[in-house]
Scaffold this active site. Structure first.
Site, short mmCIF file in Angstrom:
data_model
loop_
_atom_site.label_atom_id
_atom_site.label_comp_id
_atom_site.label_asym_id
_atom_site.label_seq_id
_atom_site.Cartn_x
_atom_site.Cartn_y
_atom_site.Cartn_z
N THR A 107 0.83 -1.19 0.00
CA THR A 107 0.00 0.00 0.00
C THR A 107 0.87 1.25 0.00
OG1 THR A 107 -0.04 0.36 2.39
CG2 THR A 107 -1.63 -1.21 1.48
N ASP A 108 0.33 2.34 -0.55
CA ASP A 108 0.95 3.62 -0.28
C ASP A 108 0.82 3.87 1.22
OD1 ASP A 108 2.18 6.07 -0.57
OD2 ASP A 108 1.00 6.64 -2.32
N CYS A 109 1.67 4.72 1.77
CA CYS A 109 1.78 4.81 3.23
C CYS A 109 0.48 5.25 3.88
CB CYS A 109 2.93 5.72 3.62
SG CYS A 109 4.50 4.90 3.36
#
Length: 781
Positions: free
Chosen positions: A309-311
């Protein structure tokens, strides 16, 4: 990659450590802990070290003679549920009883080893790394071998830093999103607006990063990651931010424009990871969409790696998008959709509860962490001491080498684009230009040249320094910064009025266009246009305007000003940008860069909302469409524009006049009129032909030249006006010629995407374009 702008912390309390041995590094939203003595790291992080524990050599997952799948299964089988959950997050926990240390997954290498992300840092042992041009500049070279060469150097330096404990092995780069709108602050990170160029860049750079010299083709040198999947290109525009934006995308545009670079990363580049984005696509957060993740990336494309995932994306889909009613449901939906790794801590906090409530099974967690462990196995993380393995001899001596820095200089030279050159004003001769006025807020910058997701460079050569190496210079910034609220016009005019020539170096920086910062207009910021025009009007000699920016600018005023003889776009050209610019201005290098994106007039930004994701024009509403493939309006400069100091001509040597698709006798198109046929199937086998082009350098200066092969298909299925089939960069001596051959696969290259997202070969007349050449041929059955 990105960082949600939230007030609350997502981090648990850290345990206490002895302060005399430990320094805690906090980078934005992530924490990394390293042990350092006398300023030096103790070495690389790795598992299966029999010197520290002889019993480890008997464990199946440490047995290098076994296959990856067998080793992973052995490791997963030894872990408790809580330990497994610790491997769902980027700051993975240690399991001391099995000799497995903590591992930080988040490192960046967009255009050089970066200090963004807690997995990588610089120290007095390795104070910097080679900083290549920002991606948009490198893409302007249209040179796939360069893309791969840069990736190879970056991976060498990354491995060298890993060996001394300053870096990880997993890099969340490259960014292959389509540069759809010129206002996007992150367009600078991308290879531009064209799906083919973005695909070629992504797969080439990934190959350069990942390719290992190991005899096992499944091994990785470092692990790359293509991001941000998918249709992600709104950061923060007029109150619309990426954490809440729902990208409404047609299936046609998704498969025709947004998906191809990601597909190429996985299918052609064999990338080890894909990162899902913050935004929703047609109502679903990408990190919770099983069709996009398990269905497409892992199902259709057969990803050999992990999905990250993106952060804090899962936190975002729960707390900001309110996609699920509970955090446990958000954790479960993401894992079940296909997420293997969470950048952040959300899954470590809520997965146990999701299991307890029956929302996700332990076997689902096993599946996710198996993909993560398999990647680390391929990297050699579980093979014992890396100093005894391939690349174990790399170290600080292999970072910032003269060869690496020369490649950074060459990349900048290849990417700089000459947009205007009235009456051959450039190149200058140092014998004739004895004095040079160098003016502008970007004339003597350092960090601006790097762009974002940067590292500490080996060194900088500013534009002023580069130009000063050729002739005497007088410098005046003209503005205190690129915002240029007040231009110091009189001071600038004074030096321009007496110099033999004037260089104006204007544009943007990260205060104008950046992550979480989209532009509102396309003009040069503040009073920059006033400064440019005022200086040009009084200049004694020729005037060169240099634009340093990620996105295009409406500089129509300068293009139409006869006093401005030449215009160059340099993007963000990296650590050697100033030297590269000077080499081109003074003729040591023949410019060969071409624009990887359309430059629109301000009227476009006034009319078109950034949030409209449609690529194709809509005559009913007056919507003009996007990119050179579909846009129907006026431009400032076009995709592919770029001049040289030489004149290159093209001659068509070979191309078909007819291409026949061999359909079976019972095919419906034999009995009824068809406008297109499927671009998959038996009839597509061995259906290719060559287009041969003779290219001649008619000039008196050697140089590189990009040959573009475009095609205009028949007007069906809302097909592109033209699209890029291939490109090839060649080097030609003066008065020399060479042959460029494009092999065209009829079903792959001539196909268009229909309204349902299916690839079709349009029947009828197609037209090829190479420079000024046009060639028509018929595709039939």
């Amino acid at each position: 990659m990105a960082f949600p702008q939230k007030k609350h912390s997502v981090f648990p309390l850290l345990p206490s450590f002895p302060c005399f041995t430990t320094i805690i590094y906090i980078t934005l939203h992530c924490v990394s802990i390293s042990t350092i003595i006398n300023g030096q790291s103790l070495g690389p992080v790795f598992a299966c070290d029999p010197t520290s524990n002889a019993s480890l050599s008997t464990l199946g997952f440490c047995d290098t003679s076994k296959g990856v799948d067998e080793r992973v299964a052995d490791l997963v089988g030894r872990l408790t549920l809580q330990e497994k959950i610790g491997y769902l997050i980027s700051g993975s926990a240690s399991v001391s009883r099995l000799g497995i240390p903590k591992y930080e997954w988040w490192s960046e290498a967009l255009h050089g080893v970066s200090y963004v992300g807690p997995g990588t840092r610089f120290s007095n042992l390795v104070p910097g790394a080679t900083s290549f041009p920002q991606v948009i500049t490198t893409a302007a070279s249209f040179n796939t071998s360069l893309f791969q060469a840069i990736g190879k150097v970056v991976s060498n330096e990354a491995r060298a830093m890993y060996n001394v404990g300053l870096a990880g092995l997993t890099y969340w780069s490259p960014n292959v999103n389509i540069f759809r709108d010129p206002r996007w602050g992150r367009g600078q990170e991308t290879p531009g607006e064209d799906p083919l160029l973005s695909s070629k860049y992504g797969s080439s750079y990934v190959t350069g990063l990942q390719h290992s010299d190991d005899a096992d083709p499944n091994k990785l040198k470092v692990a790359a990651c293509c991001k941000h999947y998918t249709a992600y290109d709104v950061d923060n525009w007029k109150g619309v931010d990426r954490y809440h934006f729902n990208a409404v995308v047609t299936q046609q545009d998704l498969d025709d424009t947004y998906q191809p670079p990601f597909k190429s990363c996985v299918v052609d580049g064999n990338v080890a990871s894909v990162m899902c984005s913050y935004n929703k696509v047609n109502g679903k957060p990408t990190c919770a969409d099983p069709d996009l993740l398990s269905g497409v990336i892992r199902g259709q494309w057969k990803l050999n790696g992990y999905i990250v995932t993106d952060c804090d994306s899962i936190d975002v889909l729960y707390n900001s998008q309110h996609y699920t009613s509970t955090p446990e449901a958000a954790a479960a939906q993401s894992i079940l959709a296909g997420v293997d790794l969470n950048c952040g801590y959300f899954l470590s906090q809520h997965t146990q509860a999701a299991v307890d409530k029956g929302l996700v099974k332990e076997t689902d967690i096993d599946k996710a962490i198996s993909n993560n462990f398999a990647t680390l196995m391929r990297l050699g993380f579980f093979d014992g001491n890396p100093s005894k393995r391939l690349y174990g001899n790399l170290g600080p001596k292999d970072v910032c080498t003269p060869e690496n820095q020369e490649l950074a200089l060459d990349a900048a030279r290849q990417g700089i684009v000459l947009l205007k050159n009235s009456a051959g004003s450039l190149p200058f001769s140092a014998a004739n230009i004895k004095s040079l006025a160098v003016i502008g807020p970007n004339a003597n910058v350092t960090k601006t040249m790097i762009g974002n997701y940067e590292g500490t460079p080996c060194k900088y050569t500013t534009p002023l320094q580069g130009l000063s190496a050729y002739t005497s210079t007088t410098y005046q910034a003209g503005c205190s910064n690129v915002a240029c609220a007040t231009a110091l016009v009189d001071e600038a005019k004074q030096i321009a009025s007496t110099a033999d020539a004037t260089i104006l170096i204007m544009g943007a920086d990260q205060s104008i266009e950046a992550e979480s910062r989209d532009r509102v207009d396309l003009y040069l910021p503040g009073q920059q246009p006033l400064l440019v025009s005022a200086v040009a009007n009084v200049s004694k000699g020729p005037v060169v305007l240099v634009i340093m920016s990620g996105g295009g600018m409406d500089i129509t005023f300068a293009h139409n000003n006869d006093k401005i003889s030449s215009i160059l776009w340099v993007g963000y050209p990296g650590q050697a940008g100033g030297a590269a610019l000077a080499d081109i201005i003074f003729g040591a290098y023949n410019p060969s860069g071409r624009l990887p994106m359309t430059w629109y007039p301000q009227a476009y930004a006034d009319k078109v909302p950034m949030t409209n994701m449609n690529m194709r024009p809509d005559p009913a509403t007056g919507y003009p469409g996007r990119s050179y493939r579909f846009y129907t309006g006026e431009t400032v400069y076009n995709f592919g524009d770029g001049l040289s100091y030489s004149d290159f001509t093209h001659h068509l040597v070979k191309a078909p006049t007819k291409v026949s698709i061999p359909l079976q006798e019972d095919h419906v198109c034999h009995s009824s009129t068809c406008k297109s046929v499927d671009a998959v199937g038996q009839h597509c086998q061995n259906l290719s032909f060559d287009v041969s082009i003779k290219v001649r350098n008619n000039g008196t200066m050697a140089g590189r030249h990009t040959v573009f092969l475009f095609s205009s298909p028949p007007s069906i299925h809302n097909s592109p006006r033209k699209h890029l089939l291939g490109f090839e960069k060649i080097f030609l001596r003066e008065k020399a010629e060479d042959m460029v051959v494009f092999n065209v696969d009829a079903c792959k290259h001539l196909s268009v995407v229909d309204e349902e997202g299916n690839r079709k070969v349009a029947l009828g007349v197609h037209q090829l374009h190479v420079g000024n050449l046009k060639h028509k041929f018929n595709v039939g059955i």
